[in-house]
Design a protein around this motif. Structure first.
Motif, short mmCIF file in Angstrom:
data_model
loop_
_atom_site.label_atom_id
_atom_site.label_comp_id
_atom_site.label_asym_id
_atom_site.label_seq_id
_atom_site.Cartn_x
_atom_site.Cartn_y
_atom_site.Cartn_z
N ILE A 1 0.87 -1.17 0.00
CA ILE A 1 0.00 0.00 0.00
C ILE A 1 0.91 1.22 0.00
O ILE A 1 1.72 1.40 0.91
CB ILE A 1 -0.92 0.02 1.24
CG1 ILE A 1 -1.75 -1.26 1.33
CG2 ILE A 1 -1.83 1.25 1.20
CD1 ILE A 1 -2.52 -1.37 2.64
N PRO B 1 -3.42 7.55 -4.20
CA PRO B 1 -3.24 6.19 -3.69
C PRO B 1 -2.55 5.28 -4.70
O PRO B 1 -2.77 5.40 -5.91
CB PRO B 1 -4.68 5.72 -3.43
CG PRO B 1 -5.49 6.96 -3.36
CD PRO B 1 -4.84 7.92 -4.29
N ALA C 1 -2.55 -2.63 -3.25
CA ALA C 1 -3.75 -1.80 -3.13
C ALA C 1 -4.39 -1.57 -4.49
O ALA C 1 -5.63 -1.59 -4.61
CB ALA C 1 -3.39 -0.47 -2.47
N VAL D 1 0.20 0.37 6.55
CA VAL D 1 0.51 1.76 6.25
C VAL D 1 1.35 2.31 7.40
O VAL D 1 1.47 1.69 8.45
CB VAL D 1 -0.76 2.61 6.06
CG1 VAL D 1 -1.52 2.17 4.81
CG2 VAL D 1 -1.66 2.53 7.29
N THR E 1 -5.04 4.96 1.65
CA THR E 1 -6.19 4.06 1.80
C THR E 1 -7.50 4.69 1.33
O THR E 1 -8.55 4.04 1.42
CB THR E 1 -6.34 3.63 3.27
OG1 THR E 1 -6.44 4.79 4.10
CG2 THR E 1 -5.16 2.79 3.72
N ARG E 2 -7.45 5.89 0.81
CA ARG E 2 -8.69 6.62 0.48
C ARG E 2 -9.56 5.86 -0.52
O ARG E 2 -10.77 5.70 -0.32
CB ARG E 2 -8.33 8.01 -0.08
CG ARG E 2 -9.53 8.83 -0.57
CD ARG E 2 -9.12 10.24 -0.92
NE ARG E 2 -8.08 10.30 -1.93
CZ ARG E 2 -8.31 10.28 -3.24
NH1 ARG E 2 -9.55 10.16 -3.71
NH2 ARG E 2 -7.30 10.36 -4.11
N LEU F 1 -9.23 2.67 -1.42
CA LEU F 1 -9.59 1.36 -0.89
C LEU F 1 -10.90 1.47 -0.12
O LEU F 1 -11.82 0.66 -0.31
CB LEU F 1 -8.48 0.83 0.04
CG LEU F 1 -7.19 0.37 -0.63
CD1 LEU F 1 -6.07 0.25 0.41
CD2 LEU F 1 -7.40 -0.96 -1.35
N HIS F 2 -11.00 2.48 0.74
CA HIS F 2 -12.25 2.74 1.46
C HIS F 2 -13.41 2.96 0.49
O HIS F 2 -14.48 2.33 0.59
CB HIS F 2 -12.11 3.97 2.36
CG HIS F 2 -11.43 3.72 3.66
ND1 HIS F 2 -11.98 2.94 4.65
CD2 HIS F 2 -10.25 4.17 4.15
CE1 HIS F 2 -11.17 2.91 5.68
NE2 HIS F 2 -10.10 3.64 5.41
N LEU G 1 -10.49 -3.24 5.26
CA LEU G 1 -9.15 -2.91 5.75
C LEU G 1 -8.93 -3.43 7.17
O LEU G 1 -8.02 -2.96 7.87
CB LEU G 1 -8.95 -1.39 5.69
CG LEU G 1 -9.14 -0.75 4.31
CD1 LEU G 1 -8.88 0.75 4.38
CD2 LEU G 1 -8.23 -1.40 3.28
N VAL H 1 -5.33 -4.42 7.74
CA VAL H 1 -4.29 -3.46 7.39
C VAL H 1 -3.77 -2.84 8.68
O VAL H 1 -4.51 -2.16 9.40
CB VAL H 1 -4.81 -2.36 6.44
CG1 VAL H 1 -3.75 -1.28 6.23
CG2 VAL H 1 -5.19 -2.98 5.10
N THR I 1 -1.08 -0.53 11.18
CA THR I 1 -0.34 0.73 11.19
C THR I 1 1.03 0.47 11.79
O THR I 1 1.14 0.05 12.95
CB THR I 1 -1.08 1.80 11.99
OG1 THR I 1 -2.36 2.04 11.40
CG2 THR I 1 -0.29 3.10 11.99
N THR J 1 4.51 5.72 5.38
CA THR J 1 3.78 4.88 4.43
C THR J 1 4.64 4.71 3.17
O THR J 1 5.44 5.59 2.83
CB THR J 1 2.45 5.57 4.07
OG1 THR J 1 1.67 5.68 5.26
CG2 THR J 1 1.67 4.80 3.03
#
Length: 321
Positions: free
Chosen positions: A14, A41, A46, A65, A75-76, A78-79, A85, A88, A90, A95
């Motif tokens: 990602i 992104p 991803a 990430v 991740t914008r 992906l959402h 997620l 995923v 942190t 990132t």
């Protein structure tokens, strides 16, 4: 009517992409002026997850990430595309970042800094295994640590899950791990490197620079045949604007291209892989999934960027608010 929602898991990278548009790619030691400089992104994993989701699959992402501001941008989409997620993580530090330069002929040059992706290890895969084993298709690429990808391939062997490996970039996986996958997806140059990993000497030369479409397709067929004869159950060799070749034990077949006016080829290969995964999860044959993927990849190159350019299959796009 929207297609049946098969389940796809993507174990992969990602990133955020820094997109630079230039008249031509610079030579060594040369400075050129460009435009762009925007973040969007990216990351092969991803990208493939977004492409699969937009083609109707229910998609789970396994990755990481960083703890920086770029994580939200990474991740914008992906959402927005409906990718789960839950797995995923942190990680400390930045990132992943890719610096992408695109010239006037839609050719690109990419430098990737792994960042948080290097923290996706075997333990992350172990945590995900119960959910991975319930998926129709699991997709992997070459942007995670070698040990992580090898561990995932070994753990998924014999589980009944259809495993798709996009060996890009080519990493030195053991031959037995490569042979354990159900579908290997590579371009011509990656196919040559994969054959070397499989201890199969080849004199076949990749054909991106060739002007003769028939010769390029012939090379693609020869590469697909060689991969299958080296123990790969099924292989797809992508040929860019020339389509793709699907290799099976019964022989290799060319999937013709969809003609478009390309402006940016960034992420087109990932769009292809994601669409193949979605098609297979839906129940399409490998050939039909490749036909879908050729069309999706063609649509992705007619606008700039990677994930932003991926088309929605009819009936899948979210309602406008």
């Amino acid at each position: 009517m929207a297609p049946a929602r098969g389940t796809v898991a993507v174990i992969g990278s990602i990133n955020v992409d820094l997109l630079l548009m230039v008249d031509r790619l610079p030579a060594a030691g040369e400075t050129v002026l460009g435009t762009g400089g925007t973040l969007s992104p990216g990351g092969k994993g991803a990208n493939q997850a977004v492409a699969a989701a937009r083609q109707g699959a229910s998609v789970l992402m396994v990755g990481a990430v960083g703890s920086d501001a770029n994580a939200a941008e990474a991740t914008r989409l992906l959402h927005k595309s409906g990718v789960s997620l839950d797995l995923v993580a942190t990680a400390g530090g930045p990132t992943g970042l890719a610096v992408v330069s695109v010239d006037r002929n839609a050719e690109n040059s990419i430098v990737v800094i792994p960042g948080a992706n290097q923290h996706v290890d075997a333990s992350a895969v172990s945590v995900a295994l119960p959910r991975l084993r319930s998926c129709d298709v699991v997709v992997l690429q070459g942007e995670l640590p070698l040990a992580t990808t090898d561990f995932a391939l070994r753990e998924l062997r014999g589980t009944g899950v259809l495993v798709v490996l996009n060996l890009a970039p080519v990493i030195p996986l053991p031959a037995e791990s490569i042979r354990s996958v159900d579908v290997l997806i590579v371009n011509e140059h990656e196919a040559v490197e994969a054959l070397r990993l499989l201890s199969k000497e080849t004199k076949i030369q990749a054909g991106h620079e060739m002007d003769d479409d028939d010769d390029a397709v012939r090379i693609g067929v020869a590469l697909a045949d060689s991969l299958v004869s080296s123990g790969i159950p099924s292989a797809i060799v992508t040929l860019g604007a020339r389509g793709a070749v699907v290799g099976r034990s019964e022989g290799s077949v060319h999937v013709p291209p969809v003609a478009v006016d390309a402006v940016d080829t960034t992420g087109a290969g990932d769009a292809f892989v994601g669409a193949v995964a979605a098609g297979l999860a839906e129940g399409l044959t490998l050939h039909a999934a490749a036909e879908l993927a050729v069309a999706v990849a063609a649509q992705s190159v007619i606008s700039y960027g990677a994930q932003e350019s991926y088309p929605w299959r009819s009936g899948n796009a979210p309602a406008l608010s």
